[in-house]
Design a protein around this motif. Sequence first.
Motif, mmCIF file in Angstrom:
data_model
loop_
_atom_site.group_PDB
_atom_site.id
_atom_site.type_symbol
_atom_site.label_atom_id
_atom_site.label_comp_id
_atom_site.label_asym_id
_atom_site.label_seq_id
_atom_site.Cartn_x
_atom_site.Cartn_y
_atom_site.Cartn_z
ATOM 1 N N PRO A 1 0.835 -1.202 0.000
ATOM 2 C CA PRO A 1 0.000 0.000 0.000
ATOM 3 C C PRO A 1 0.872 1.255 0.000
ATOM 4 C CG PRO A 1 -0.856 -1.607 1.564
ATOM 5 C CD PRO A 1 0.460 -2.138 1.088
ATOM 6 N N LYS A 2 0.493 2.256 -0.793
ATOM 7 C CA LYS A 2 1.320 3.446 -0.957
ATOM 8 C C LYS A 2 1.562 4.172 0.351
ATOM 9 C CE LYS A 2 0.059 4.254 -5.791
ATOM 10 N NZ LYS A 2 -0.560 5.201 -6.775
ATOM 11 N N ARG A 3 0.545 4.215 1.205
ATOM 12 C CA ARG A 3 0.725 4.910 2.482
ATOM 13 C C ARG A 3 1.784 4.221 3.331
ATOM 14 N NH1 ARG A 3 -3.203 4.565 5.795
ATOM 15 N NH2 ARG A 3 -4.616 3.211 4.669
ATOM 16 N N ALA B 1 7.472 5.182 15.358
ATOM 17 C CA ALA B 1 6.218 5.541 14.679
ATOM 18 C C ALA B 1 6.207 4.993 13.257
ATOM 19 C CB ALA B 1 6.047 7.057 14.676
ATOM 20 N N MET B 2 7.338 5.018 12.586
ATOM 21 C CA MET B 2 7.419 4.490 11.220
ATOM 22 C C MET B 2 7.133 2.995 11.196
ATOM 23 S SD MET B 2 10.837 6.385 9.846
ATOM 24 C CE MET B 2 11.312 7.898 10.674
ATOM 25 N N VAL B 3 7.749 2.260 12.127
ATOM 26 C CA VAL B 3 7.545 0.809 12.172
ATOM 27 C C VAL B 3 6.103 0.491 12.562
ATOM 28 C CG1 VAL B 3 8.271 -1.358 13.253
ATOM 29 C CG2 VAL B 3 9.972 0.403 12.718
ATOM 30 N N ALA C 1 3.128 9.191 11.461
ATOM 31 C CA ALA C 1 4.284 8.476 10.933
ATOM 32 C C ALA C 1 4.962 9.260 9.819
ATOM 33 C CB ALA C 1 3.860 7.098 10.438
ATOM 34 N N LEU C 2 4.161 9.938 9.007
ATOM 35 C CA LEU C 2 4.719 10.718 7.900
ATOM 36 C C LEU C 2 5.527 11.905 8.433
ATOM 37 C CD1 LEU C 2 4.531 10.291 4.853
ATOM 38 C CD2 LEU C 2 2.720 12.007 4.781
ATOM 39 N N ARG D 1 8.817 10.586 9.795
ATOM 40 C CA ARG D 1 9.791 10.326 8.731
ATOM 41 C C ARG D 1 10.390 11.623 8.211
ATOM 42 N NH1 ARG D 1 11.981 7.140 5.157
ATOM 43 N NH2 ARG D 1 11.215 5.281 6.180
ATOM 44 N N ASP D 2 9.568 12.631 8.016
ATOM 45 C CA ASP D 2 10.062 13.913 7.502
ATOM 46 C C ASP D 2 11.126 14.509 8.417
ATOM 47 O OD1 ASP D 2 8.551 13.886 5.210
ATOM 48 O OD2 ASP D 2 6.918 15.093 6.034
ATOM 49 N N ARG D 3 10.906 14.416 9.735
ATOM 50 C CA ARG D 3 11.872 14.987 10.677
ATOM 51 C C ARG D 3 13.245 14.326 10.538
ATOM 52 N NH1 ARG D 3 7.503 15.760 14.263
ATOM 53 N NH2 ARG D 3 7.572 13.558 14.905
#
Length: 426
Positions: free
Chosen positions: A72-74, A170-172, A188-189, A192-194
């Motif tokens: 899934p893209k998300r 949060a990513m995992v 999570a997004l 990742r950005d940080r």
Amino acid sequence: MAKRMPKVKGLDQTLTVLKEGYEFIPNRTKELNTNVFEMRVLGGKKAVVISGKEAAELFYDNDKTERSGTLPKRLVKTLFGKGAIHTTTGDKHKNRKTLFMSLMTDNNLEYLRKLTRNYWFEDTARLQAMDQTNVYLESTLVLLKVGFRFADVPFDTPERMEQYAKDMNAMVDSFGSIGTAYSGYKRALNARDRVEDYLEKQIIATRKGKLFPEEGSGLYEFSHWKDMNGKQMDSRLAAVDLMNTIRPLVAINRFISFGVLAMHEYPGERARVAQNDNSYAYKFAQEVRRYYPFVPFLPGKAKKNITFDGYKIEKDTMLILDIFGTLHSESLWQNAEQFYPERFENWDGSPFDLIPQGGGDYWTNHRCAGEWMTVIIMEESMKYFAQEIQYDVPAQDFTVDRTKLPGQINSGMIIENIRNNFDRRR
């Protein structure tokens, strides 16, 4: 003539998968008495589920199965990052994989071993100052430090390092929101950005000659690498893939907390790891990776018309490989529900049965390039908890809920009253 494939009844099983978690596929293979079946997921899309060693061989056969574009893209955006190596295929994937594999030198892996040992030992004073230590959370921060130092990425402020550790988690954890309506997605997004922002700044500084990481480190290699066309990676993409050498190390926090739980529930295991027998620490680490829930399943799609176990699977059909069920298959692992590290005494090292981090060949398949690193970090972490410190384990919820994705101990594995495991007076 191809056999009629068993099917799970219902228009869409996505919510049932999320409800049953790691047990969904094993439950269906048992009910249907088969290692291959058809179901509908993600809005009624047809999927064929395959389980077992032969299933892994099919799934990681690059001529028969495609991995690119199947997640899934998300989830790709939060867990792997936009444009990550996990989204590539063919020659492009092989070319990028050489960059990751270039970090797996004997000297680099030995350096990782020393870093893990040293950062845990250095953390002892911090642990002793705590009333209680959540092993799962504390491992996150220790492993982030190990990952940054291994990649030769400069540490940020202590406060930001703790934030980055939370961000990695949060990513995992975003894997648990697969198929749901944006639960945790934005968090999570942003996480990742940080981290990507910080890593990209280090890459740009390296390319401008303002930062000088060691040659052979992740920061150096990702900053200077050029692809098969002689083109340098975009700085953001380089940050994405550099992140993918660090984030998997931080995700080992789950295995570490599982390992400490195993040493608590099977006291003889802690004693054996404490004997400083490296071969046993290896077997213990592998059994933790096999026994406890990590990756439940992985998606792919058929590259062409194929046959598996006598069943016809048409080109472009979604394939789902049963990771957890394969790791708990009685046909592959005798007494599979028993925690028994000695099973790896004479293990043949097959790339298709112990697959918690993918299967097949490291160089050409999607098997995690950091699997060697996982085992090394687990060995050193488990030896730390068994040899270097003593601690008490208070009453808590030790449940590992297999219905929740991704798997972890409900309490996080709490320890207290930590002290050095040696007597200075002698």
